[in-house]
Write an enzyme that holds these catalytic residues in place. Sequence first.
Site, PDB file in Angstrom:
ATOM      1  N   HIS A 389       0.135   5.764  -1.566  1.00  0.00           N
ATOM      2  CA  HIS A 389      -0.547   6.137  -0.326  1.00  0.00           C
ATOM      3  C   HIS A 389      -0.621   4.949   0.646  1.00  0.00           C
ATOM      4  O   HIS A 389      -0.162   5.038   1.789  1.00  0.00           O
ATOM      5  CB  HIS A 389      -1.955   6.641  -0.662  1.00  0.00           C
ATOM      6  CG  HIS A 389      -2.719   7.131   0.524  1.00  0.00           C
ATOM      7  ND1 HIS A 389      -2.817   8.461   0.842  1.00  0.00           N
ATOM      8  CD2 HIS A 389      -3.408   6.472   1.486  1.00  0.00           C
ATOM      9  CE1 HIS A 389      -3.527   8.592   1.949  1.00  0.00           C
ATOM     10  NE2 HIS A 389      -3.905   7.401   2.364  1.00  0.00           N
ATOM     11  N   GLU A 390      -1.164   3.840   0.165  1.00  0.00           N
ATOM     12  CA  GLU A 390      -1.362   2.690   1.063  1.00  0.00           C
ATOM     13  C   GLU A 390      -0.037   2.072   1.497  1.00  0.00           C
ATOM     14  O   GLU A 390       0.101   1.628   2.639  1.00  0.00           O
ATOM     15  CB  GLU A 390      -2.276   1.643   0.417  1.00  0.00           C
ATOM     16  CG  GLU A 390      -3.701   2.140   0.098  1.00  0.00           C
ATOM     17  CD  GLU A 390      -4.420   2.791   1.275  1.00  0.00           C
ATOM     18  OE1 GLU A 390      -4.074   2.512   2.438  1.00  0.00           O
ATOM     19  OE2 GLU A 390      -5.324   3.621   1.012  1.00  0.00           O
ATOM     20  N   HIS A 393       1.240   3.956   4.478  1.00  0.00           N
ATOM     21  CA  HIS A 393       0.685   3.473   5.756  1.00  0.00           C
ATOM     22  C   HIS A 393       1.381   2.171   6.169  1.00  0.00           C
ATOM     23  O   HIS A 393       1.750   1.985   7.320  1.00  0.00           O
ATOM     24  CB  HIS A 393      -0.813   3.174   5.602  1.00  0.00           C
ATOM     25  CG  HIS A 393      -1.676   4.397   5.554  1.00  0.00           C
ATOM     26  ND1 HIS A 393      -1.631   5.379   6.510  1.00  0.00           N
ATOM     27  CD2 HIS A 393      -2.636   4.790   4.671  1.00  0.00           C
ATOM     28  CE1 HIS A 393      -2.518   6.316   6.213  1.00  0.00           C
ATOM     29  NE2 HIS A 393      -3.134   5.992   5.096  1.00  0.00           N
ATOM     30  N   HIS A 396       4.857   2.704   7.411  1.00  0.00           N
ATOM     31  CA  HIS A 396       4.794   3.338   8.735  1.00  0.00           C
ATOM     32  C   HIS A 396       4.616   2.250   9.806  1.00  0.00           C
ATOM     33  O   HIS A 396       5.340   2.207  10.803  1.00  0.00           O
ATOM     34  CB  HIS A 396       3.620   4.329   8.745  1.00  0.00           C
ATOM     35  CG  HIS A 396       3.578   5.236   9.936  1.00  0.00           C
ATOM     36  ND1 HIS A 396       2.575   6.144  10.121  1.00  0.00           N
ATOM     37  CD2 HIS A 396       4.390   5.385  11.012  1.00  0.00           C
ATOM     38  CE1 HIS A 396       2.787   6.807  11.255  1.00  0.00           C
ATOM     39  NE2 HIS A 396       3.881   6.357  11.806  1.00  0.00           N
TER      40      HIS A 396
HETATM   41 ZN   LIG Z   1      -4.796   7.020   4.302  1.00  0.00          ZN
END
Ligand SMILES: [Zn+2]
Length: 598
Positions: A389-390, A393, A396
């Site tokens: 998940h992290e 980010h 991105h």
């Molecule tokens: Zn998040």
Amino acid sequence: MEIVKKLEIISRENIDKLYKWKVEDIMREEDIPSFFEDIKAGFAEIIAFSGKLNPDNCIECFLVQSKISYKLEKLYVFVHLKSDEDKSITKYSELLDKVSMLAVEFSTVCSFISPTVAKFKKQELIKMRDSEKYSYFSMYIDSLIRNKKRLLSTKEEAVLANVSSFSDEFDNIFGMFDNVDVNLGEIEIDGEKQKLTHGLYSVMLQNPNQEVRKKAYDAVYNGYISMVNTLAANYAGNVKQEYFWTRMRKYKSCLEKALDGKVIPVSVYNNLISVVKKYTPHLHEYVALRKKALNLNEMYMYDMYVPIVKDRNNLTEFDAAYKIVTEALSPLGDEYVKTLLDAKKDGWIDVFETKNKRSGAYSFGVYGTHPYVLLNHRGTTHDIFTIAHEMGHAMHSYYSNNAQCYEKAGYVIFVAEIASTVNEVLLIKHLLKTAEGEERKYLLSYYIDMIRTTLFRQTMFAEFEKFAHGTIESNEALSAENMTEYYSKLNKEYYGESVITDKNIGYEWARIPHFYRDFYVYQYATGITCAINIANMILKDSSAVNSYKKFLSAGGSMYSMDILNLVGLDLTKKEPYEVAMKEFCATLKELKKTVRGK
Ligand SMILES: [Zn+2]
């Protein structure tokens, strides 16, 4: 009490530098004083434009503003990361306060710019937006053009500016209650009385003993119910102030106003609710399955968070966990994987829990330096998902920062949770390829719960917000009674008959902080919807990776709907929501086969 046995906490110095982030890549610590001086000097440069701003000199003002903003951000991120390494070091927390104050001063100093530029003739603004000279600022100028028709006279705007200085206090009032004054009571853990906190409450809800969960649930709800009329009046006040701004800015509804800020059509919101609502019978099915799996005679809302399958006992070392994540993300192509591997050795990630380190996990950073990820890795399955998940980010930001100028690199929340959730979905699908038995069952229920809490639950919230704003818009009163009654009804509709909608749950609206950011939570639901669609597209056809890279690289250079179009997603249509809901049904179907209860 801990779900997983706590590992011994190592001190920061004893951790290999390979597992610590390199905050020094942002700036040198000894340069902090000169950053402060430069920023202060920049304020004077900006103030010099006050009263003199015109379409010719505007670019110089914008460039100074950008330069200062960038410096301020660098300083803020540096100090923020340093202070999170060890919360007990007051030097950094004090610096963080100072930088935050400087940021407030900066926004005050710059506050004349937007209202002045917005007053330029429309033709003038269009010329600026389309010129090469203003290319860094074209999105900003475009938003001023879009909102120009909503501006009132100079005198009226001055009054509104005064009103806005206190009209959002309802959120602060709620925050004071929720974080300071609320009395969540005490509970007994292992014969010892403990004060209940929000954090402890979510841990208690995962306790295998139903009696423990019930006690915590009753204690928390009592805290809110004892103040419910005050909370209702405060929330109604907040909705009324939103409605005031809706009328002042000539919008048809509060919903339209809230979504227009990011240029999202109202149909995106309404499609979400209508499709998710259609699938609530499948959520009822899952709730019934949960009751069976937990072997409960009666199931309540406090039984919705305890995992129905236990996580494996052995923990996964960070290196092994990172390898799993890298393999799972290999469908995103060699370049993505190579960057992930470089990130691990180049000081992006702060891996382990150390004394006084900030808890939880996040991704953060500043343009011009690689992104940063804070973890507290122990090795549970959930921790592996947190890495995916992290890093989603972080990647991105990496792509956006590489492709865009500083002014256009930042992306909005509407697209932010997509990149992180795509990675989680890819990880689930990767693990499911080989998982068997209890592990498979665990993963299926993990995925189901992820969709339930992020897609169903947030959509239910979104529906409640529509009710609350609609009530005020039609000049009716919003009270503790009608909100609680409506919330109870919604809860029944979403969760069905297998769970008992007791008197407490109707009051849940009173304890959701996000309701003070109107029409905000639906973005979690659209985020996971898009992520499921994108992950499926990529696994089906590897050429979708190219479009996805364009999505990751777009930053804030376009409006969100246009960015989604880059990956072929159109949320003004119902299909993407249907795809996500069918994914829920398919996962449920498989999980059902594995659960045996009474
Ligand atoms: Zn998040």
